[in-house]
Each structure stands twice: as C-alpha cells, then as structure tokens.
Design an enzyme around this catalytic site. Structure first.
Site, PDB file in Angstrom:
ATOM      1  N   CYS A  74       0.937  -1.296   0.011  1.00 41.90           N
ATOM      2  CA  CYS A  74       0.077   0.073   0.058  1.00 41.90           C
ATOM      3  C   CYS A  74       0.916   1.262  -0.063  1.00 41.90           C
ATOM      4  O   CYS A  74       2.218   1.149   0.158  1.00 41.90           O
ATOM      5  CB  CYS A  74      -0.880   0.044   1.262  1.00 41.90           C
ATOM      6  N   ARG A 117       2.382   0.843  -7.013  1.00 41.70           N
ATOM      7  CA  ARG A 117       2.583  -0.144  -6.166  1.00 41.70           C
ATOM      8  C   ARG A 117       1.454  -0.927  -6.072  1.00 41.70           C
ATOM      9  O   ARG A 117       1.573  -2.229  -5.606  1.00 41.70           O
ATOM     10  CB  ARG A 117       2.811   0.678  -4.703  1.00 41.70           C
ATOM     11  N   TRP A 142      -4.194  -2.028  -0.572  1.00 47.33           N
ATOM     12  CA  TRP A 142      -4.147  -3.379  -1.359  1.00 47.33           C
ATOM     13  C   TRP A 142      -4.793  -4.301  -0.452  1.00 47.33           C
ATOM     14  O   TRP A 142      -4.228  -4.451   0.779  1.00 47.33           O
ATOM     15  CB  TRP A 142      -2.913  -3.469  -1.832  1.00 47.33           C
ATOM     16  N   ASN A 184       0.228   0.539   6.480  1.00 45.28           N
ATOM     17  CA  ASN A 184       0.434  -0.500   5.620  1.00 45.28           C
ATOM     18  C   ASN A 184       1.156  -1.731   6.569  1.00 45.28           C
ATOM     19  O   ASN A 184       1.613  -1.474   7.694  1.00 45.28           O
ATOM     20  CB  ASN A 184       1.797  -0.131   4.956  1.00 45.28           C
ATOM     21  N   GLY A 185       0.882  -3.009   6.031  1.00 42.48           N
ATOM     22  CA  GLY A 185       1.350  -4.158   6.689  1.00 42.48           C
ATOM     23  C   GLY A 185       0.002  -5.006   7.264  1.00 42.48           C
ATOM     24  O   GLY A 185      -1.023  -4.894   6.822  1.00 42.48           O
ATOM     25  N   GLU A 237       9.964 -17.251 -16.498  1.00 45.48           N
ATOM     26  CA  GLU A 237       9.804 -15.475 -16.408  1.00 45.48           C
ATOM     27  C   GLU A 237       9.016 -15.471 -17.354  1.00 45.48           C
ATOM     28  O   GLU A 237       7.936 -14.382 -17.386  1.00 45.48           O
ATOM     29  CB  GLU A 237      11.264 -14.840 -16.552  1.00 45.48           C
ATOM     30  N   LYS A 296       5.226 -13.466 -16.942  1.00 41.86           N
ATOM     31  CA  LYS A 296       4.852 -12.144 -17.767  1.00 41.86           C
ATOM     32  C   LYS A 296       3.494 -12.276 -18.177  1.00 41.86           C
ATOM     33  O   LYS A 296       2.355 -11.337 -18.112  1.00 41.86           O
ATOM     34  CB  LYS A 296       5.734 -11.779 -18.678  1.00 41.86           C
ATOM     35  N   GLU A 342       0.539 -12.707 -15.709  1.00 43.91           N
ATOM     36  CA  GLU A 342       0.259 -11.620 -14.512  1.00 43.91           C
ATOM     37  C   GLU A 342      -0.104 -10.309 -15.099  1.00 43.91           C
ATOM     38  O   GLU A 342      -1.195  -9.583 -14.639  1.00 43.91           O
ATOM     39  CB  GLU A 342       1.489 -11.305 -13.735  1.00 43.91           C
ATOM     40  N   HIS A 349       6.855 -36.065 -19.190  1.00 46.26           N
ATOM     41  CA  HIS A 349       6.830 -36.797 -18.126  1.00 46.26           C
ATOM     42  C   HIS A 349       5.559 -36.121 -17.436  1.00 46.26           C
ATOM     43  O   HIS A 349       5.464 -36.034 -16.390  1.00 46.26           O
ATOM     44  CB  HIS A 349       7.935 -36.509 -16.953  1.00 46.26           C
ATOM     45  N   LYS A 395       3.224  -3.706  -6.668  1.00 46.02           N
ATOM     46  CA  LYS A 395       4.542  -3.758  -7.183  1.00 46.02           C
ATOM     47  C   LYS A 395       5.786  -4.066  -6.152  1.00 46.02           C
ATOM     48  O   LYS A 395       6.377  -4.851  -6.387  1.00 46.02           O
ATOM     49  CB  LYS A 395       4.880  -2.246  -7.629  1.00 46.02           C
TER      50      LYS A 395
END
Length: 609
Positions: free
Chosen positions: A2, A27, A74, A99-100, A482, A486, A489, A505, A604
């Site tokens: 946040c 963020r 968030w 925040n937290g 990666e 990408k 997300e 497999h 972020k």
C-alpha cells in the site's frame, strides 16, 4: 504494497497528498482515501476507484488543510470497498493509515468491543485507531498514548495518525514496513516511498525498524518505543521526477521495456570501468569472497527467476555450489546453515517483506556474509546487508518487472565472474570474452526491441487463447518461467513453464491445437535435444512459437512460427531471450484490454507476507 502519504505544512497540503498518491499508484491498490484537519474538523474522502476519481471527489468537497494523511490500499483484511478503505477513524477524534498486517487484530478487536468501541470495517487497521483513542482517554500526551498502543501491536506496520485535538501533530511509526520523512523548509512530509515526495523535496530521512516519529511545525523528533531520542541520517535522494513521467509511451511497462538498453549500459558501466573486482560489491568484499565456499540466493517472483539463472552461472563460472530458494519458503523449513555461505538477496524495491525476513533468518542461523542485489540504494535490504550491488535500472513503475530483471541478471553475472577471479579459476581469455559480451549486450537487446512488430503479430494469435506452455533448457528454463509469469500476470492467460526435457513426463498431455507452446531456443549445447522435445509437440498437433538465435537453423513451417534473434550471445543469452517474452506478454495484454501497468490483485512492492 500500500502507499502512505502525510504532510504538515503552512500551506494547503491536499494537492500534495493527491499528487503523492498518484506517484504511488504503481505499487498496486484497490481503494484510496485522504483525511485532513479542515477548520478544526477531521474530514475524510474515500473511494474504491483510481486516485483520479478520488481527486475529483476531493475537489467537489472543497477539502483543504495544513495537516493530513492519505493512503492507497491493497486489500488483505476485508474486501475492497469504501468502508474498508483507509483512513480509518475512531470517535470522530483521530484517523489512521497503515501498511502491513496486525497479526493480533482479532484479540484487540474483542478487547475494544468490550470497551464499547464500534467497528465500521473488516480491516485489521481500524483496531489501531480505536486502541490509540482508548489510551488517549487515560493519557493526556497523545505521543505517549500512541507509543503505548504500538507496544500492544503484533506484526508488521508503518502507521501515520492525526487527531482533531492536536492540529499541529503528525505521528508515525515503522516496524517491518518502509516509511520515510521528506524534509522541506518549514514543512515535513511522510511517505512509504520517496517517489511520492520527490516533486517537493530531495531531502529524505529513512526510518528504521522500531522508530517512532513526532512531526510538529518546529520539525521532527525520532524516538524509540520508550520515548528515547534517536538520530537518523538525512540523505539526498537521486530520484528524478521525470523518471515517473510516461512521455510518448502508452504504458509504463512499454516504456520500461524500451529503456533496457540504457539501463543495461548504466549497470554495465562500473563493471567495465573497474573490472571484475570485489570492490564493485562494497568494502570487505575481497575478504568475504575469499572466505565463502558456497552461495545461497533468496528472492521472490521475477527476482527468483534471476536467482535460478545465477545458479547456472555461479556453478559454471566460479565452480562453487549454489542454490536458489523462494524467500517465503526458506525460513519456514529446517535447513542446515553453513557460516561460510554467501547469502545473496535479490529485490527490485529492497522492501520485499519475505526477502527481508529470509535474510534475517539466515543471519540468525549464523550466516553473516550477505550481499543485496537491489535497485534502490536507501532500501531496507541494502541497509541490512554487509555488501551490495546497485542495479541502475532507474525507477520501475509497471507492476510487471522488466528492466529490473535484466539488470539483476547483469549484476549476478558480474558476481559470478568476480567470484571466479577471486578463487583463481578464471582464465585471462575467459575474462576478456566476458568483458566483450557485456559491452555488446545493450546493442543486442536493442536489436531484439526492433523485432517488436513481429511479436505484435504473435500477440494477435495469443490474445484469443486461454492457456500457454513455455519451454526452455538449462539457464533458459528460468527464462521460460519468467515468460510464463509475464503472460499470466498482465494478460490473465493461464501459462506454465517447464524444462523442455520434462515435457514427456506429464505436461505433454495438455498439448493440442489450442495450446500454443513457446520455445526459447538458443544455439547452445542443448539445442538438438530441445529440437527433439519440440518434435514431440508437433506430433501432438501443438502450435510452436520459437524464439531462435539467428545461427540456430530453425525454419518456419506448418505449425511452427519462428522469430530470429541476433546470433547466439553465449553465456549472456538469457538476458537477450527474455526481452521478446516481455514484448509478447505486453502486446497480448494490450489486445485483451487489460490494465497493463496495474494488473488485478497484484502490487509492485510486496511489503506483507
């Protein structure tokens, strides 16, 4: 995750608060709010929309004031809604942003409800406002009441609080979640990120864990939870407001992909100037590197993929045992510590909660040789590590990391070569070849960026799909991971990545004409084996999309689409091959109408567990 902004000044601070929230949008958030002391009354405006919508509501109310706090949230506790948006208040007397996570919020809620406090939200944050108010009824000094309440909180937090009865006081505290002061002339600001304040001041003071601060018109005081004074060093931030400007680009992610040649040049510059020497990594690196005998890399998300690539490099170049672990898992399992381990943490922001906690855990086990690979010099991770290498990616705003990742790879490559040189296992010929490869790298990446129109055509096919597979071998398997990350997300297409040899497999069962398969195909020692794996895909009717080096002799045919990259770049090939995967994900997301820079449910800087 946040964002917090606060200010006490002799001018109207509402525009400063709104501007700060806009600069923290990268963020990630799902609601926003602002509260100020206006004509002796606390006034709040909250919204579940974007900060631009909050700004319109604030303008409509005519809100003004010289003391205030603001927040982008968030969601952790409670769904995104106006009632759960910050700031939260108690008895029309005080408001708080946080925040937290307050881990004992349920116990505190029950206690406060027994004291006749009525809760309006589902959040853990609201208990802070009521708890400070409860102690304020018995303690005439709000600062002491605030510190008493902090002593009862368990978990991680950065907090800012203002009260109707104290029109010249802004209180704040930090424990595990970043918070800093911005120092102006006759005014003091507060934020969770320097980016929120850089338009107003470059003078920053970074709070440490356990710090409490009281801000008044006379300045600020930093103290312990017990009220004992502390001295914290003022720093000058080198962030530029212009770095946060979008310019001619449609999205920050697009801008940041395009900035990679410059970011790589800036990151490579000190390496080329000094050579592969330990002093690249800080004072004491020579002794550290000479004494360690293995490497442990701790990271999350995209940074973890960089760590996986680094494992190949450290073992191949420096011939040292190396392993990468997901930071959020590492400290919750029984491990065998070795004091001769070099613990490397990787984070763009340097505030990733899981990575910070993993570092502290490793240090508690007696592993005190630590190195941070980070993009933010003032970050907690850098301050808590004995050594550091600062990537020079510049400010990265898009949630999906791009230029931070490629510069992390350069830093880790330089480390692998430096370790090899320190251990005397590096030949002069190999060192010269690695120098040349680093010099060429920015131009190679620019060559790949010039292929963007071809990748946009691929995206026109991908945007209609619901699933995708990514394949790679060796050091390019993490690049496949990666690329998969990408795509999922920012476009919300389900994607998975596998080491190509694992295809038979189990994952091969998923392959059909509707499952695009992306292959990272460098011209290395594993190319022929990779080609065999890809034949398995074609035999099942799968559609192949191959990113091939120019000299790898891949030809397009029915069901096989090929984009030719530059000639094979040797050991630094992973840096080159990840760029087209970034572009593919970006254009696919754009065509699907996704919010590229602010993907749903993501943030972020992940500052909570």
């Amino acid at each position: 995750m946040c964002g917090i902004v606060g200010a006490l000044a002799r001018r109207d601070i509402v525009p400063i608060l709104i501007d700060g929230l806009k600069r923290l949008e990268y963020r990630g958030y799902d609601s926003a709010g602002v509260a100020v002391l206006d004509s002796g009354q606390l006034k709040r405006v909250r919204s579940t929309g974007r900060v631009s919508e909050l700004a319109r509501e604030v303008a409509a109310t005519g809100l003004t004031g010289t003391l205030g706090i603001a927040h982008t949230r968030w969601a952790t506790h409670g769904v995104p809604s106006v009632r759960n948006a910050h700031p939260h208040q108690s008895s029309n007397e005080m408001v708080v942003v946080h925040n937290g996570i307050i881990e004992n919020h349920e116990f505190l809620r029950q206690f406060l409800q027994a004291q006749n406090y009525i809760f309006e939200s589902d959040t853990d944050t609201e208990v802070i406002a009521h708890l400070v108010h409860f102690h304020g009824r018995q303690e005439p000094d709000l600062g002491r009441a605030f510190r008493t309440a902090l002593g009862q909180l368990e978990g991680a937090y950065s907090i800012a609080l203002i009260s109707r009865s104290y029109p010249d006081l802004l209180l704040a505290a930090r424990k595990g979640s970043p918070l800093l002061l911005g120092l102006g002339e006759g005014e003091t600001f507060l934020a969770s990120d320097a980016a929120a304040l850089i338009a107003h001041t470059r003078r920053m003071l970074y709070l440490e864990d356990g710090d409490v601060v009281e801000i008044t018109p006379a300045g600020y005081r930093v103290m312990t939870l017990q009220g004992e004074p502390l001295n914290r060093q003022e720093r000058i931030s080198h962030l530029s407001p212009e770095t946060a400007e979008l310019g001619l680009y449609d999205h920050y992610m697009q801008k940041e992909i395009a900035e990679q040649p410059r970011a790589l040049t800036d990151t490579v510059e000190p390496i080329l100037a000094r050579g592969f020497t330990p002093d690249l990594f800080g004072v004491g690196a020579q002794a550290c590197f000479s004494g360690v005998r293995n490497v442990l890399l701790l990271a999350c998300g995209t940074s973890y993929h960089a760590a996986l690539v680094a494992c190949y490099w450290v073992e191949a170049i420096a011939r040292m045992p190396c392993r990468a672990e997901i930071a959020s898992e590492y400290r919750y399992r029984t491990s065998v510590p070795d004091p001769e381990t070099l613990v490397i943490t990787i984070s763009q922001s340097g505030e990733t909660a899981d990575t910070l906690a993993a570092l502290k855990h490793a240090q508690s086990l007696g592993m005190h040789h630590s190195l941070a690979i980070c993009n933010v010099p003032e970050s907690s991770l850098v301050r808590q590590s004995t050594l550091s290498f600062l990537t020079r990616a510049g400010m990265e705003i898009g949630v999906a990391s791009t230029k931070a990742f490629t510069t992390q790879l350069v830093a880790l490559f330089a480390l692998a070569v430096t370790l090899a040189k320190t251990r005397q296992v590096l030949t002069e010929g190999a060192e010269a070849a690695y120098f040349d490869a680093l010099r060429r790298l920015p131009n190679k990446v620019q060559h790949v960026l010039n292929l963007e129109p071809q990748l946009r055509l691929w995206a026109e096919r991908f945007c209609r799909k619901q699933h995708a597979l990514f394949l790679g071998r060796g050091a390019h398997y993490p690049i496949a991971l990666e690329g998969s990350l990408k795509l999922k997300e920012i476009s919300y297409i389900h994607a998975e990545a596998y080491a190509a040899g694992e295809l038979k497999h189990g994952p091969l069962a998923l392959v059909d004409a509707e499952m695009p398969v992306v292959a990272v195909a460098p011209n290395d020692d594993l190319l022929e084996k990779l080609k065999s794996n890809l034949q398995e895909v074609r035999a099942r009717g799968g559609e192949l999309y191959v990113l091939a080096d120019n000299d790898s002799h891949f030809s397009p045919s029915e069901g096989i689409h090929v984009i030719r990259l530059p000639d094979h770049e040797g050991i630094l090939s992973p840096v080159v091959h990840v760029v087209p995967l970034q572009l593919l994900a970006y254009h696919t997301a754009c065509l699907r109408g996704a919010d590229v820079d602010k993907p749903r449910n993501l943030a972020k800087s992940v500052t909570v567990e």
